[in-house]
Design an enzyme around this catalytic site. Structure first.
Site, mmCIF file in Angstrom:
data_model
loop_
_atom_site.group_PDB
_atom_site.id
_atom_site.type_symbol
_atom_site.label_atom_id
_atom_site.label_comp_id
_atom_site.label_asym_id
_atom_site.label_seq_id
_atom_site.Cartn_x
_atom_site.Cartn_y
_atom_site.Cartn_z
ATOM 1 N N HIS A 53 1.666 4.352 -2.876
ATOM 2 C CA HIS A 53 1.690 5.804 -2.667
ATOM 3 C C HIS A 53 2.936 6.412 -3.315
ATOM 4 O O HIS A 53 2.875 7.479 -3.937
ATOM 5 C CB HIS A 53 1.698 6.119 -1.168
ATOM 6 C CG HIS A 53 0.342 6.103 -0.534
ATOM 7 N ND1 HIS A 53 -0.754 6.723 -1.088
ATOM 8 C CD2 HIS A 53 -0.087 5.542 0.626
ATOM 9 C CE1 HIS A 53 -1.807 6.560 -0.298
ATOM 10 N NE2 HIS A 53 -1.429 5.834 0.744
ATOM 11 N N GLU B 235 -6.158 7.056 -0.810
ATOM 12 C CA GLU B 235 -6.134 5.813 -0.036
ATOM 13 C C GLU B 235 -6.772 4.664 -0.794
ATOM 14 O O GLU B 235 -6.267 3.542 -0.790
ATOM 15 C CB GLU B 235 -6.824 6.016 1.312
ATOM 16 C CG GLU B 235 -6.056 6.877 2.298
ATOM 17 C CD GLU B 235 -4.646 6.367 2.535
ATOM 18 O OE1 GLU B 235 -4.470 5.166 2.812
ATOM 19 O OE2 GLU B 235 -3.711 7.182 2.431
ATOM 20 N N HIS C 135 0.842 -1.202 0.000
ATOM 21 C CA HIS C 135 0.000 0.000 0.000
ATOM 22 C C HIS C 135 0.878 1.254 0.000
ATOM 23 O O HIS C 135 0.657 2.195 -0.780
ATOM 24 C CB HIS C 135 -0.909 -0.027 1.225
ATOM 25 C CG HIS C 135 -1.682 1.229 1.470
ATOM 26 N ND1 HIS C 135 -3.012 1.376 1.139
ATOM 27 C CD2 HIS C 135 -1.304 2.415 2.030
ATOM 28 C CE1 HIS C 135 -3.417 2.584 1.477
ATOM 29 N NE2 HIS C 135 -2.401 3.231 2.025
ATOM 30 N N GLU C 136 1.878 1.271 0.871
ATOM 31 C CA GLU C 136 2.764 2.432 0.957
ATOM 32 C C GLU C 136 3.614 2.584 -0.310
ATOM 33 O O GLU C 136 3.874 3.697 -0.765
ATOM 34 C CB GLU C 136 3.662 2.320 2.188
ATOM 35 C CG GLU C 136 2.911 2.244 3.511
ATOM 36 C CD GLU C 136 1.957 3.406 3.718
ATOM 37 O OE1 GLU C 136 2.184 4.496 3.150
ATOM 38 O OE2 GLU C 136 0.960 3.222 4.439
#
Length: 295
Positions: free
Chosen positions: A138, A209, A134-135
Site C-alpha cells: 500500500h 486491496e 501487504h501494508e
C-alpha cells in the site's frame, strides 16, 4: 493489471472531485457554487495529503515503538522493507486485542505501519510477514495517500451539501439576490452525493486491496501465508470488533462486518473468500513457474 487499477483509481478520485464542483453549481445555480466546490476539493486534497498519517494513527491510538521495545517485530518489518525497496516506515502498535493492521502516510518517506496487539498473538511469523508486506505494498503504490484523499473528499461532499443547503434555504447565494437554490441540486448534495461518494470511496478501497495482496505475494514469495492470515483475521475479528473512526475503515487490512447482497456495494474490502482464491491462484502460478524453470 496494476496500470489498469491506477487508471481506475484516478478516474474515481476525479469523479469525487467532480461531484463537489457540480453539486455546488447545481445547488446555487451560479459559478460561485462551483467555485466553492472546487475550493473544497483542493483544500480537502491538500489536507489529507499532509495530515493523513497523523489522523489515522490518532484515530486508532497507535503508539510508536522502537527496536528495543519489539526487536522481532522491528526486524521483520525492516527485512520486508528492504525486499520491497522502501525506506523503513514508522512502526506502531495499536493497544487492542482485535487482530488488524494498516499503513498510512503521504509517501514512502513519511509512512507508518501499525499492527494491533491482537494480530501479533494469533498469527505466526509467516502470516504476520504476509500482512506487513501487504501494508508495505500500500505504501509503495501510494494507496495510503489515495485512500486519505478519497475519504476526505467524501467527507467534504457531505459537509458542502449541508453548508450550501443551509445557505440556499436561509440566505442569498445567487448574484441577483434570489433566495434559495436549485431544489434538485440540493437533493443531490444532501442525499445522492454522499451516497455516491461513499460508493466511489469503497470501490477505490476494494481495487487497491487486490493489488496489495499481489504485492505481498511478490515480496514474501508465500501467498498462502497471507491467505491463511486473512482467514484467521476474519474469524477472530468478527468476535472482537475494532473501535475507531469508521471513516478510517478502508485503511485496515480487513473489515469483517460487511454483509452480502445489496450491502456488498458498501464493502470497504473485497470478500475474504475471493481474496483467498486469488492468492491460491498466485501460489499455483508460482509453483508452475518453479516447475517449468526446474525442467
Amino acid at each position: 493489471m496494476f496500470r489498469g487499477n491506477q487508471i481506475k483509481t484516478a478516474a474515481l478520485l476525479g469523479l469525487l472531485s467532480g461531484i463537489l464542483v457540480l453539486g455546488g453549481y447545481w445547488a446555487t445555480g451560479t459559478e460561485q457554487g462551483a467555485l466553492i466546490g472546487l475550493i473544497f476539493a483542493a483544500i480537502s486534497s491538500f489536507g489529507s495529503w499532509f495530515y493523513s498519517d497523523k489522523a489515522a494513527l490518532a484515530a486508532y491510538k497507535a503508539q510508536p515503538i522502537s527496536r528495543e521495545q519489539a526487536p522481532e517485530l522491528y526486524d521483520l518489518v525492516k527485512n520486508l522493507t528492504q525486499k520491497a525497496g522502501l525506506p523503513m516506515p514508522k512502526l506502531c502498535v495499536v493497544p487492542t486485542q482485535t487482530p488488524n493492521a494498516f499503513a498510512t502516510g503521504r509517501n514512502p518517506e513519511h509512512a507508518a505501519v501499525a499492527v494491533t496487539e491482537g494480530i501479533m498473538q494469533i498469527l505466526d511469523k509467516d502470516e504476520l510477514a504476509g500482512v506487513i508486506a501487504h501494508e508495505l505494498t500500500h505504501i509503495k503504490n501510494r494507496d495510503t495517500l489515495t485512500q486519505a484523499v478519497a475519504g476526505t473528499l467524501g467527507g467534504a461532499v457531505t459537509f458542502l451539501g449541508r453548508m450550501l443547503t443551509f445557505g440556499t434555504m436561509y440566505g442569498s447565494v445567487n448574484r441577483d439576490n434570489r433566495q434559495g437554490g436549485n431544489p434538485f441540486g440540493i437533493l443531490i448534495l444532501v442525499i445522492l452525493a454522499p451516497i455516491s461518494a461513499s460508493l466511489i470511496q469503497m470501490a477505490i478501497s476494494r481495487t487497491r486491496e487486490f493489488s496489495a495482496d499481489r504485492g505481498s505475494a511478490e515480496i514474501t514469495g508465500n501467498p498462502l501465508a497471507l491467505a491463511s492470515a486473512l482467514e484467521k483475521l476474519e474469524s477472530v475479528g468478527k468476535r472482537v470488533p475494532m473501535n475507531g473512526n469508521p471513516a478510517f475503515e478502508p485503511v485496515l487490512i480487513m473489515n469483517p462486518f460487511s454483509g452480502g447482497g445489496l450491502q456488498s456495494l458498501f464493502r470497504t474490502h473485497p470478500p475474504t473468500e475471493e481474496r483467498v482464491r486469488q492468492l491460491q491462484k498466485i501460489a499455483r502460478n508460482q509453483q508452475n513457474n518453479t516447475s517449468f524453470a526446474a525442467n
